[in-house]
Structure formats: structure tokens, C-alpha cells
Scaffold this active site. Structure first.
Site: not given
Length: 469
Positions: A353, A420
Site C-alpha cells: 500500500e 489479502e
């Protein structure tokens, strides 16, 4: 914080009350926090003629090292090993080491992972005493047929298959040994050969498995020519008693629980783990996505009224700003060089991220040139639509319909991985069948990692007289 102060000041007409409120805020918000920690102790050197190195396995956020009150060096990159040559700073007899640790540093901008914030020396610290002209670097690059070794200069090498000595040679720089009947390593049968290297009386031991990583014509992940599915989890180093400081027993227990749950893959979210953890993955049999210590998640909130977006087109963004290039690349270098000899590592990950910019591309370029035996993972590249900058098309939290659309998309000619999915923090999970029906149905789907293995929580004993039972 200043806005908070002014909002109170505007509402308070009596000066004494304003001062009292400000004093209480200062005490609560600042007075109880520590921005610098000083660690100091003595140690003894009994042979000044040898080389001496001071090693941090993990220190947050940065550290200044002094030996006998002389400055040695600085390190940042909280979850990355730092090693200092202190040979010229020590004396025979008693020495003093002082470490100054700051709560925040420039590197903190790159370390905004979703975890509790702790500071200090949280992993092992030790001094290495080594002979002069010792082996400086060891690189063991196995495949499914031979153990290939690179070192600087000469050494004796011994290789054991269990307790049986199968190789005893004097080598120079490069060496390759092919066992007559090689035993291959995989997550189900993680066989490891023992490799001993000796020079000038120093013996260095490695455990190495024979395995080969490939991508098939159907975009399957192949280990030793066999298609595998990654039943994975994301793993934070988290102890309910000691935060980031997991003991070896806690680390092993985590992996034992994973084995009981038929998990075969670990993504080290979102930083390199304790080195003992990777060694246990080699031994117990796990496929590891080794991720470096980068996440700039919080940087997108640096401006007011900005939506959730990684604006890498803005030159102030760390992944785009050339001033941050070396810091990005060095974090990939330090991770790869430290864990390059661990058989369980099948992918190098650029972080989490952080958007995808030129500095990530420099990281990928360096890693591919340095080690072409493993795959490169970069979820941010896939999120940006630049999937072929990495070796895996990796996404997070896609719906099952979106996932199936990726399987049918002819432009995605590479393995697909959910780094994820199935958000388990505080949740009871669900929906796994729909995902795994698709993962098993389409060859290009290589698997997924649940977020995450265990809730980050701390055990706290409360005073029943104060808080009740």
C-alpha cells in the site's frame, strides 16, 4: 495538535482555565510519551586481533551507535538487519556501547503499516567476533538438481544429507555439487541439506533445500515441476505479552498452528520477519512471500480533503520522488541479501500500500538482476494496472465475480494471487468456499492469503479494585 489547542483557546475566556486545560492536554498527549531512548551497557573483548561486528536485528525507528563514546554509525529501516564493523573502536578488556533510539525519523514515512506503534530495540542485538580474512558473503543458489555456492575466496565445504557426509571439498569462489539421488524440498516434505563452510577456524552452517520455481504455460506456479496452490496467511510479528517481540517459542507455535490448519504459505506482512521465523519456515515447510519494510499508507492523508488515492503522479509522493529512490532500493537490497539463502522464500515483495512509482521500478529492476530464481510480487503494480512490472498479478479483497473475470481475461497472462482476502481481524470469516472453488477451477489462480493470522492484541492485567471484576 495545534488546531486542538486553538479550539480550546477560542472557547475559554478565563486565562487561568485556559492554562489549566492546556497543561492537562500537554501532560496527556506529550508528557507521557518518550521521543528518545538511551541504551547503555558494558561488554568485554578478550581478543582485539579479531574482527568485531555489532548487529541489530530490529530497532525502531532509527538508532545511533557509539562505542566507547565514539560515534560508529546510524541505521533506519526498523525491521531490517543493520551490521557495523566496530573493530577499530573496541579495546581489550571492558568496553561501553551506547545506542540512541529516536521515536520518529525520516524512515517513519515509509513505515506506516497497519499495526500497533512500538519503539525501541525489539529484536536481538549481539556482537560477532570473527577471524581476520573471514568469509564476507555466502550465496547458496539451489535448483532441483544441485547446490550452487558462491563465496569470496577459498574455503572448505562439507555437505551432509541427514548425518551422512556426501561432499568434502576445498573450493575457490564458486562451487556446484549435485547429489547422486537428490531429495527435493517442498512444503509437504521440507528436506534440507546441511552445508558447512570453514575458513581460518570459523565454521558457518547453512540449511539448504533443492527446489525450482517456475511458471507453466497455463500460468501455474510450479515447485519442482508440480503445480501448487498457496493456502496462505499474512503474519505480523505480534505477541500478546510483548508486542513486536515474539519469542522463538511463540514464532514456532504460530507455524505449528498453521500446519494444523493446512496453511502452506506465509506473507511476511509488511516487513521482513525475525530471521528465526524464516529458518523455521525452511525447516517446517512453508512457501514465503518475503516483504520489505515499506508502506506509505498514511501519506495519502497528508493533505486535507484528499480522497483515498495513491497520487504517485505527484512528485512529492515517496515512490515518485527521486530523493527517496535510494531509500526504497536499499530496503529491497537489505532484505534480499539477508534472506537469499533461505529455501522457503519463493517471492520478493516490494512492500504494501504505497502506490507504484519509479522508485518501485528501481527496486524490481535491482532484484531481478540480483536474483532471477524467485518471483517478484508487487500488489500496487497490479492495482495500478501495470501488472507486467512484476511476475505475479496480485490483488486484495476482490469479489468472487471480479476474480472470475480475471481468470477469463486474456490480457492477464501470468499467475493471479490474492495477497489479502477474507479479512479475519475481529471477524468470524466466511465466503472461503466461493473463493476456493474458483482458485481450484482455474490453473492461473495460485492461491490467497487471509488477513491476518492472529488479532493484534495485548494481554493486560487490570486492578479489580479500580476497574471492577
Amino acid at each position: 495538535f495545534c488546531h486542538l489547542y486553538h479550539s480550546f483557546a477560542l472557547r475559554v475566556e478565563i486565562e487561568e482555565l485556559r492554562i489549566e486545560i492546556w497543561s492537562q492536554l500537554y501532560s496527556q498527549l506529550i508528557g507521557r510519551q518518550f521521543f528518545c531512548g538511551i541504551y547503555k551497557r558494558k561488554f568485554t573483548i578478550n581478543n582485539k586481533n579479531k574482527k568485531h561486528y555489532f548487529v541489530f536485528e530490529g530497532v525502531s525507528s532509527c538508532a545511533y551507535l557509539y562505542i566507547n563514546d565514539k560515534y560508529v554509525g546510524f541505521t533506519q529501516g526498523s525491521h531490517l538487519q543493520a551490521e557495523f564493523d566496530i573493530t577499530d573502536y573496541v579495546v581489550n578488556g571492558i568496553n561501553t556501547v551506547t545506542v540512541k533510539v529516536l521515536k520518529w525519523c525520516v524512515g517513519s514515512y515509509l513505515e506506516d503499516q497497519d499495526f500497533f506503534r512500538y519503539n525501541g530495540i525489539f529484536r536481538d542485538v549481539y556482537i560477532l567476533q570473527r577471524p581476520e580474512n573471514h568469509i564476507e558473503d555466502v550465496e547458496i543458489i539451489p535448483n532441483d538438481k544441485a547446490i550452487n555456492v558462491k563465496i569470496n575466496g577459498e574455503a572448505n565445504i562439507k555437505i551432509f544429507e541427514k548425518d551422512r557426509l556426501i561432499c568434502d571439498e576445498n573450493i575457490n569462489n564458486e562451487f556446484s555439487f549435485a547429489p547422486e539421488n537428490p531429495i527435493l524440498w517442498n512444503a509437504e516434505k521440507p528436506f534440507l541439506y546441511t552445508v558447512l563452510l570453514e575458513r581460518n577456524g570459523e565454521i558457518i552452517e547453512f540449511k539448504s533445500g533443492l527446489r525450482k520455481i517456475e511458471i507453466s504455460s497455463k500460468y501455474e506456479l510450479l515447485i519442482n515441476g508440480v503445480s501448487v496452490k498457496l493456502h496462505g496467511v499474512n503474519h505480523h510479528d505480534t505477541s500478546k505479552f510483548n508486542g513486536w517481540c515474539q519469542t522463538k517459542e511463540e514464532l514456532r507455535r504460530d507455524l505449528e498452528l498453521m500446519k494444523e490448519l493446512n496453511i502452506n504459505c506465509v506473507r511476511t506482512s509488511h516487513y521482513p520477519p525475525h530471521p528465526e521465523f524464516i529458518a523455521m519456515c525452511d525447516e517446517m515447510g512453508f512457501y514465503v512471500v518475503c516483504e520489505t519494510d515499506i508502506e506509505t499508507h498514511g501519506f495519502l492523508r497528508r493533505l486535507p480533503n484528499v480522497g483515498y488515492s495513491f497520487d504517485v503522479q505527484n512528485n512529492i509522493w515517496p515512490a515518485t520522488n527521486p530523493d527517496w529512490r535510494d531509500e526504497h532500493v536499499s530496503r529491497m537490497q537489505r532484505m534480499l541479501e539477508y534472506f537469499k539463502n533461505n529455501t522457503s522464500v519463493i517471492m520478493w515483495s516490494t512492500g504494501n500500500e504505497s502506490g507504484h512509482g519509479p522508485n518501485h521500478m528501481e527496486m524490481i529492476k535491482w532484484a531481478k538482476n540480483r536474483d532471477n530464481t524467485r518471483l517478484i510480487h508487487c500488489e500496487d503494480a497490479s492495482r495500478k494496472g501495470q501488472i507486467h512490472n512484476a511476475d505475479i498479478c496480485s490483488r486484495m479483497y476482490l469479489s468472487s465475480d471480479e476474480l472470475e473475470n480475471m481468470a477469463l481475461c486474456n490480457d492477464i497472462n501470468m499467475p493471479v494471487f490474492l495477497c489479502e482476502y477474507a479479512h479475519a481481524m475481529g471477524n468470524s470469516l466466511g465466503g472461503l468456499k466461493e473463493y476456493w472453488d474458483l482458485i481450484r477451477k482455474y490453473p492461473k489462480f495460485q492461491g490467497a492469503c487471509i488477513w491476518d493470522f492472529v488479532d493484534q492484541a495485548l494481554y493486560w492485567e487490570v486492578d479489580p479494585e479500580k476497574y471492577g471484576t
